[in-house]
Write a protein that holds these residues in place. Structure first.
Motif, PDB file in Angstrom:
ATOM      1  N   GLN A 248      18.499  16.943 -10.769  1.00  0.00           N
ATOM      2  CA  GLN A 248      17.976  15.644 -11.549  1.00  0.00           C
ATOM      3  C   GLN A 248      16.494  15.093  -9.998  1.00  0.00           C
ATOM      4  O   GLN A 248      16.580  14.974  -9.433  1.00  0.00           O
ATOM      5  CB  GLN A 248      19.062  14.930 -11.408  1.00  0.00           C
ATOM      6  CG  GLN A 248      18.806  13.586 -11.388  1.00  0.00           C
ATOM      7  CD  GLN A 248      19.540  11.946 -10.807  1.00  0.00           C
ATOM      8  OE1 GLN A 248      21.260  12.370 -10.784  1.00  0.00           O
ATOM      9  NE2 GLN A 248      18.984  11.266 -11.366  1.00  0.00           N
ATOM     10  N   LEU A 249      15.888  15.062 -11.500  1.00  0.00           N
ATOM     11  CA  LEU A 249      14.276  14.372 -10.753  1.00  0.00           C
ATOM     12  C   LEU A 249      14.272  13.241 -10.553  1.00  0.00           C
ATOM     13  O   LEU A 249      13.904  12.325  -9.892  1.00  0.00           O
ATOM     14  CB  LEU A 249      13.199  14.774 -11.500  1.00  0.00           C
ATOM     15  CG  LEU A 249      12.667  16.552 -11.792  1.00  0.00           C
ATOM     16  CD1 LEU A 249      12.085  16.373 -12.828  1.00  0.00           C
ATOM     17  CD2 LEU A 249      12.999  16.483 -10.364  1.00  0.00           C
ATOM     18  N   ALA A 250      15.026  12.140 -11.889  1.00  0.00           N
ATOM     19  CA  ALA A 250      14.865  10.982 -11.182  1.00  0.00           C
ATOM     20  C   ALA A 250      16.292  10.061 -11.974  1.00  0.00           C
ATOM     21  O   ALA A 250      17.071  10.927 -12.963  1.00  0.00           O
ATOM     22  CB  ALA A 250      13.317  10.717 -11.937  1.00  0.00           C
ATOM     23  N   VAL A 251      15.926   8.843 -12.082  1.00  0.00           N
ATOM     24  CA  VAL A 251      16.715   7.556 -12.358  1.00  0.00           C
ATOM     25  C   VAL A 251      16.076   6.627 -12.812  1.00  0.00           C
ATOM     26  O   VAL A 251      14.993   6.068 -12.522  1.00  0.00           O
ATOM     27  CB  VAL A 251      17.916   7.584 -12.163  1.00  0.00           C
ATOM     28  CG1 VAL A 251      17.734   6.678 -10.693  1.00  0.00           C
ATOM     29  CG2 VAL A 251      18.924   6.507 -13.181  1.00  0.00           C
ATOM     30  N   ARG A 252      16.280   6.280 -14.176  1.00  0.00           N
ATOM     31  CA  ARG A 252      15.960   5.510 -15.378  1.00  0.00           C
ATOM     32  C   ARG A 252      16.763   3.940 -16.143  1.00  0.00           C
ATOM     33  O   ARG A 252      17.652   4.918 -16.306  1.00  0.00           O
ATOM     34  CB  ARG A 252      14.867   5.458 -16.243  1.00  0.00           C
ATOM     35  CG  ARG A 252      13.710   4.683 -17.180  1.00  0.00           C
ATOM     36  CD  ARG A 252      13.408   5.418 -17.989  1.00  0.00           C
ATOM     37  NE  ARG A 252      12.322   3.952 -19.432  1.00  0.00           N
ATOM     38  CZ  ARG A 252      12.371   4.366 -19.871  1.00  0.00           C
ATOM     39  NH1 ARG A 252      12.365   5.321 -20.991  1.00  0.00           N
ATOM     40  NH2 ARG A 252      11.456   3.756 -20.926  1.00  0.00           N
ATOM     41  N   SER A 253      16.190   2.639 -15.156  1.00  0.00           N
ATOM     42  CA  SER A 253      17.194   1.631 -16.445  1.00  0.00           C
ATOM     43  C   SER A 253      16.691   1.035 -17.172  1.00  0.00           C
ATOM     44  O   SER A 253      15.450   0.235 -16.743  1.00  0.00           O
ATOM     45  CB  SER A 253      17.994   0.973 -14.885  1.00  0.00           C
ATOM     46  OG  SER A 253      19.251   0.516 -15.952  1.00  0.00           O
TER      47      SER A 253
ATOM     48  N   SER B 167      13.331  17.260  -3.683  1.00  0.00           N
ATOM     49  CA  SER B 167      12.857  16.203  -3.344  1.00  0.00           C
ATOM     50  C   SER B 167      15.013  16.159  -2.274  1.00  0.00           C
ATOM     51  O   SER B 167      14.763  15.387  -1.568  1.00  0.00           O
ATOM     52  CB  SER B 167      12.547  14.928  -3.143  1.00  0.00           C
ATOM     53  OG  SER B 167      13.033  14.154  -3.997  1.00  0.00           O
ATOM     54  N   GLY B 168      15.252  16.782  -3.594  1.00  0.00           N
ATOM     55  CA  GLY B 168      16.751  16.189  -3.376  1.00  0.00           C
ATOM     56  C   GLY B 168      17.078  14.123  -3.407  1.00  0.00           C
ATOM     57  O   GLY B 168      18.695  13.696  -3.150  1.00  0.00           O
ATOM     58  N   THR B 169      16.385  13.364  -3.465  1.00  0.00           N
ATOM     59  CA  THR B 169      16.299  12.144  -3.909  1.00  0.00           C
ATOM     60  C   THR B 169      16.204  12.104  -4.914  1.00  0.00           C
ATOM     61  O   THR B 169      14.584  12.312  -4.723  1.00  0.00           O
ATOM     62  CB  THR B 169      16.083  10.850  -3.573  1.00  0.00           C
ATOM     63  OG1 THR B 169      16.784  11.405  -1.998  1.00  0.00           O
ATOM     64  CG2 THR B 169      16.702   9.920  -2.960  1.00  0.00           C
ATOM     65  N   PRO B 170      16.517  11.589  -5.989  1.00  0.00           N
ATOM     66  CA  PRO B 170      16.103  11.201  -7.811  1.00  0.00           C
ATOM     67  C   PRO B 170      14.860  10.168  -7.591  1.00  0.00           C
ATOM     68  O   PRO B 170      15.512   8.951  -6.805  1.00  0.00           O
ATOM     69  CB  PRO B 170      17.249  11.023  -8.832  1.00  0.00           C
ATOM     70  CG  PRO B 170      18.579  11.583  -7.792  1.00  0.00           C
ATOM     71  CD  PRO B 170      18.021  11.570  -6.407  1.00  0.00           C
ATOM     72  N   ALA B 171      13.869   9.667  -7.572  1.00  0.00           N
ATOM     73  CA  ALA B 171      12.712   8.815  -7.714  1.00  0.00           C
ATOM     74  C   ALA B 171      13.985   8.051  -9.401  1.00  0.00           C
ATOM     75  O   ALA B 171      14.433   8.523 -10.117  1.00  0.00           O
ATOM     76  CB  ALA B 171      11.440   9.415  -8.446  1.00  0.00           C
ATOM     77  N   GLU B 172      13.543   6.844  -8.436  1.00  0.00           N
ATOM     78  CA  GLU B 172      13.150   6.145  -9.659  1.00  0.00           C
ATOM     79  C   GLU B 172      11.743   5.861 -10.185  1.00  0.00           C
ATOM     80  O   GLU B 172      10.956   4.739  -9.644  1.00  0.00           O
ATOM     81  CB  GLU B 172      13.839   4.739  -9.540  1.00  0.00           C
ATOM     82  CG  GLU B 172      15.529   4.920  -7.831  1.00  0.00           C
ATOM     83  CD  GLU B 172      15.645   3.591  -7.732  1.00  0.00           C
ATOM     84  OE1 GLU B 172      15.596   1.963  -8.811  1.00  0.00           O
ATOM     85  OE2 GLU B 172      16.699   2.923  -6.901  1.00  0.00           O
ATOM     86  N   ILE B 173      12.138   5.617 -11.805  1.00  0.00           N
ATOM     87  CA  ILE B 173      10.939   5.815 -12.646  1.00  0.00           C
ATOM     88  C   ILE B 173      11.684   4.440 -13.628  1.00  0.00           C
ATOM     89  O   ILE B 173      12.278   3.885 -13.672  1.00  0.00           O
ATOM     90  CB  ILE B 173      10.829   6.675 -13.288  1.00  0.00           C
ATOM     91  CG1 ILE B 173      12.284   6.758 -14.322  1.00  0.00           C
ATOM     92  CG2 ILE B 173      10.264   8.367 -12.404  1.00  0.00           C
ATOM     93  CD1 ILE B 173      11.602   8.099 -15.141  1.00  0.00           C
ATOM     94  N   ILE B 174      10.055   4.111 -14.294  1.00  0.00           N
ATOM     95  CA  ILE B 174       9.732   2.939 -15.510  1.00  0.00           C
ATOM     96  C   ILE B 174      10.114   3.749 -16.729  1.00  0.00           C
ATOM     97  O   ILE B 174       9.327   4.714 -17.209  1.00  0.00           O
ATOM     98  CB  ILE B 174       9.311   1.815 -15.111  1.00  0.00           C
ATOM     99  CG1 ILE B 174       7.948   2.234 -14.932  1.00  0.00           C
ATOM    100  CG2 ILE B 174       9.758   0.971 -13.781  1.00  0.00           C
ATOM    101  CD1 ILE B 174       6.261   0.740 -15.007  1.00  0.00           C
TER     102      ILE B 174
END
Length: 153
Positions: A68-73, A146-153
């Motif tokens: 998982q690369l990222a999360v977006r809301s 990175s092991g931590t998904p980035a928060e994106i818009i």
């Protein structure tokens, strides 16, 4: 103010053997390009949904799903009702020759499929969602997971 319903979704950052990114074209809201994906079905986790959506929208059977690369809301309308969609983005590898839109079982409102180099993506001129997708992919290709998904818009 009422609480919005939450819609869980999985999206796939599809890369080929030449590190090109596959995006899908939609005409609503003035037209834009986006990654394959969609909402989770009952009892499905995000990884399973990512694989299913890639098969349904791209007509591809063999998909190597990565981290998982990222999360977006994002708040938007679904079926005329406002929801807060929470999307998890997974990287996946496919052979470009294995993508066959003719075999897509759920093409939805997809108008075109296109492979993009990072240079083409950074050149602009087209609306691409999520914002910053090119930077996210470039960072992954250079630095790995990175092991931590980035928060994106």
């Amino acid at each position: 103010m009422p609480t919005l319903a939450v819609r869980q979704a999985a999206r796939v950052v599809v890369l080929d053997e030449d590190d090109r990114l596959l995006l899908l074209r939609y005409e609503e809201n003035g037209g834009f390009w986006a990654t394959p994906g969609g909402s989770l079905e009952l009892g499905e986790d995000h990884q399973a949904a990512a694989l299913r959506e890639a098969r349904e929208e791209l007509g591809v059977e063999r998909i190597d799903l990565g981290p998982q690369l990222a999360v977006r809301s994002k708040e938007h309308l679904v079926g005329g009702r406002p929801v807060r969609q929470v999307e998890k983005y997974y990287v996946a590898r496919v052979r470009a020759a294995d993508v066959d839109p003719e075999r897509a079982t759920q093409p939805d409102d997809i108008r075109a499929w296109r492979w993009w180099t990072l240079f083409e993506l950074s050149a602009g001129g087209q609306t691409v969602y999520p914002i910053g997708l090119g930077d996210l992919v470039a960072d992954y290709l250079v630095n790995g997971d990175s092991g931590t998904p980035a928060e994106i818009i």
